[in-house]
Design an enzyme around this catalytic site. Structure first.
Site, PDB file in Angstrom:
ATOM      1  N   ASN A   9       0.869  -1.173   0.000  1.00  0.00           N
ATOM      2  CA  ASN A   9       0.000   0.000   0.000  1.00  0.00           C
ATOM      3  C   ASN A   9       0.908   1.227   0.000  1.00  0.00           C
ATOM      4  OD1 ASN A   9      -1.774   2.064   0.503  1.00  0.00           O
ATOM      5  ND2 ASN A   9      -2.375   1.359   2.560  1.00  0.00           N
ATOM      6  N   LYS A  11       0.076   4.266  -0.192  1.00  0.00           N
ATOM      7  CA  LYS A  11      -0.550   5.442   0.434  1.00  0.00           C
ATOM      8  C   LYS A  11      -0.330   6.677  -0.461  1.00  0.00           C
ATOM      9  CE  LYS A  11      -0.080   3.088   4.805  1.00  0.00           C
ATOM     10  NZ  LYS A  11       0.038   3.131   6.258  1.00  0.00           N
ATOM     11  N   HIS A  96      -9.402   1.142   4.903  1.00  0.00           N
ATOM     12  CA  HIS A  96      -8.119   1.311   5.609  1.00  0.00           C
ATOM     13  C   HIS A  96      -8.328   2.241   6.804  1.00  0.00           C
ATOM     14  CE1 HIS A  96      -4.014   2.419   6.528  1.00  0.00           C
ATOM     15  NE2 HIS A  96      -3.657   1.318   5.890  1.00  0.00           N
ATOM     16  N   GLU A  98      -6.666   4.587   7.910  1.00  0.00           N
ATOM     17  CA  GLU A  98      -6.425   6.005   7.621  1.00  0.00           C
ATOM     18  C   GLU A  98      -7.642   6.646   6.968  1.00  0.00           C
ATOM     19  OE1 GLU A  98      -2.675   5.409   5.636  1.00  0.00           O
ATOM     20  OE2 GLU A  98      -1.824   4.807   7.562  1.00  0.00           O
ATOM     21  N   GLU A 166      -5.109  -5.025  10.454  1.00  0.00           N
ATOM     22  CA  GLU A 166      -4.067  -4.017  10.677  1.00  0.00           C
ATOM     23  C   GLU A 166      -4.354  -3.294  11.996  1.00  0.00           C
ATOM     24  OE1 GLU A 166      -2.081  -2.795   6.707  1.00  0.00           O
ATOM     25  OE2 GLU A 166      -3.766  -1.456   7.069  1.00  0.00           O
ATOM     26  N   GLY A 172       2.947   2.110  10.844  1.00  0.00           N
ATOM     27  CA  GLY A 172       3.943   3.181  10.760  1.00  0.00           C
ATOM     28  C   GLY A 172       4.662   3.485  12.058  1.00  0.00           C
ATOM     29  N   SER A 212       3.702  -2.282  10.236  1.00  0.00           N
ATOM     30  CA  SER A 212       5.142  -2.349  10.490  1.00  0.00           C
ATOM     31  C   SER A 212       5.774  -3.680  10.071  1.00  0.00           C
ATOM     32  CB  SER A 212       5.452  -2.050  11.961  1.00  0.00           C
ATOM     33  OG  SER A 212       5.119  -0.704  12.257  1.00  0.00           O
ATOM     34  N   GLY A 234       5.089   1.360   4.418  1.00  0.00           N
ATOM     35  CA  GLY A 234       6.382   1.999   4.137  1.00  0.00           C
ATOM     36  C   GLY A 234       7.389   1.113   3.421  1.00  0.00           C
TER      37      GLY A 234
HETATM   38  P1  13P Z   1       3.310   0.295   7.546  1.00  0.00           P
HETATM   39  O1  13P Z   1       3.782  -1.002   6.925  1.00  0.00           O
HETATM   40  O2  13P Z   1       4.024   1.489   7.042  1.00  0.00           O
HETATM   41  O3  13P Z   1       3.240   0.185   9.042  1.00  0.00           O
HETATM   42  O4  13P Z   1       1.776   0.496   7.039  1.00  0.00           O
HETATM   43  C1  13P Z   1       0.884  -0.558   7.140  1.00  0.00           C
HETATM   44  C2  13P Z   1      -0.347  -0.201   6.401  1.00  0.00           C
HETATM   45  O5  13P Z   1      -1.106   0.662   6.806  1.00  0.00           O
HETATM   46  C3  13P Z   1      -0.616  -0.909   5.139  1.00  0.00           C
HETATM   47  O6  13P Z   1      -1.912  -0.678   4.703  1.00  0.00           O
END
Ligand code: 13P
Length: 250
Positions: A9, A11, A96, A98, A166, A172, A212, A234
């Site tokens: 992802n 983002k 998601h 977010e 998640e 993150g 993460s 990330g």
């Molecule tokens: P990270 O791998 O950066 O923690 O993000 C996870 C995520 O939100 C994937 O959708």
């Protein structure tokens, strides 16, 4: 047997020049890995068409990060599942955390988006996960169970639906749950899916872990009971890291 899926992802990251990372993922993915697992990259909307063209015929699928529930209409700034399909996407992430946090998306809307994905012929990756406050209050299973029942459409099968667990506090942050904690939540998700959709459909739906995931911890996290792959943020932006995570399946 469920085929593992490692999904990236991106983002709100990536410009036209980022296609070099996709090209490396395609070029450097070992054939033995591509034979075993599905790989998916979800760039921002602006890059889907170009990425899908570059990845055509390769072992990497391209997906999107969100869609509107309606196929078309007066919804300024929104993108429909049909538009994503038309751009070459094969999957779309919905719900998601977010989007749940930044845009106030609730389970009913997430479910409508997953139904839109099905209508357009896209795989819906439906995200669920508890906040730190909910975990500390001992409410993880209750929260995940409620999100799951509210966000997954009726008649779901493994062909068209993937669940991503998640934990919000793991996204993150570099923090991850223990393998036992992941197995507990994935076990609940698996039981709920089988109870609602029947054993065959319930067993066919892949359940990913996200939050993460890095090359250093992928092998441990992906070995947890009932984990069918990863949704990576990330670490999916760099081909080397993304492939190193996927190589947990080699
Ligand atoms: P990270 O791998 O950066 O923690 O993000 C996870 C995520 O939100 C994937 O959708």
């Amino acid at each position: 047997m469920r085929r593992p899926l490692v999904a990236g992802n991106w983002k709100m990251n990536g410009l036209a020049a980022s296609i070099v990372e996709l090209d490396l993922m395609i070029k450097d993915c070992p054939a033995t890995l591509a034979a075993r697992i599905d790989l998916l990259v979800c760039p921002p909307f602006t890059l889907i068409e170009e990425f899908a063209a570059a990845a055509a015929g390769s072992s990497v699928m391209i997906g999107a990060q969100d869609c509107h529930p309606k196929p078309s209409g007066a919804h300024t700034g929104d993108i429909s599942a049909e538009m994503l399909k038309d751009s070459g996407a094969r999957a779309v992430i919905v719900g998601h955390s977010e989007r749940r946090a930044d845009h106030g998306e609730q389970d009913a809307l997430v479910r409508a988006k997953a139904e839109a994905a099905r209508r357009a012929g896209l795989i819906a990756i439906i995200c669920v996960g508890e906040t730190l406050a909910e975990r500390e209050a001992g409410r993880t299973l209750e929260v995940v169970g409620r999100q799951l029942s509210g966000s997954v459409p009726d008649g779901a099968t493994g062909e068209e639906v993937v669940i991503a667990y998640e934990p919000v506090w793991a996204i993150g942050t570099g923090k991850t749950p223990t393998v036992a904690d992941i197995a507990e939540v994935h076990g609940l998700i698996r039981r709920e899916l089988s109870a609602r959709f029947g054993e065959a459909a319930g067993q066919s739906i892949r359940v990913l872990y996200g939050g993460s995931v890095k090359p250093e911890n992928a092998r441990t996290l992906l070995q947890a009971q009932d984990v069918d792959g990863a949704l990576v943020g990330g670490a999916s932006l760099k081909a080397r890291d993304f492939l190193a995570i996927a190589e947990a399946y080699l």
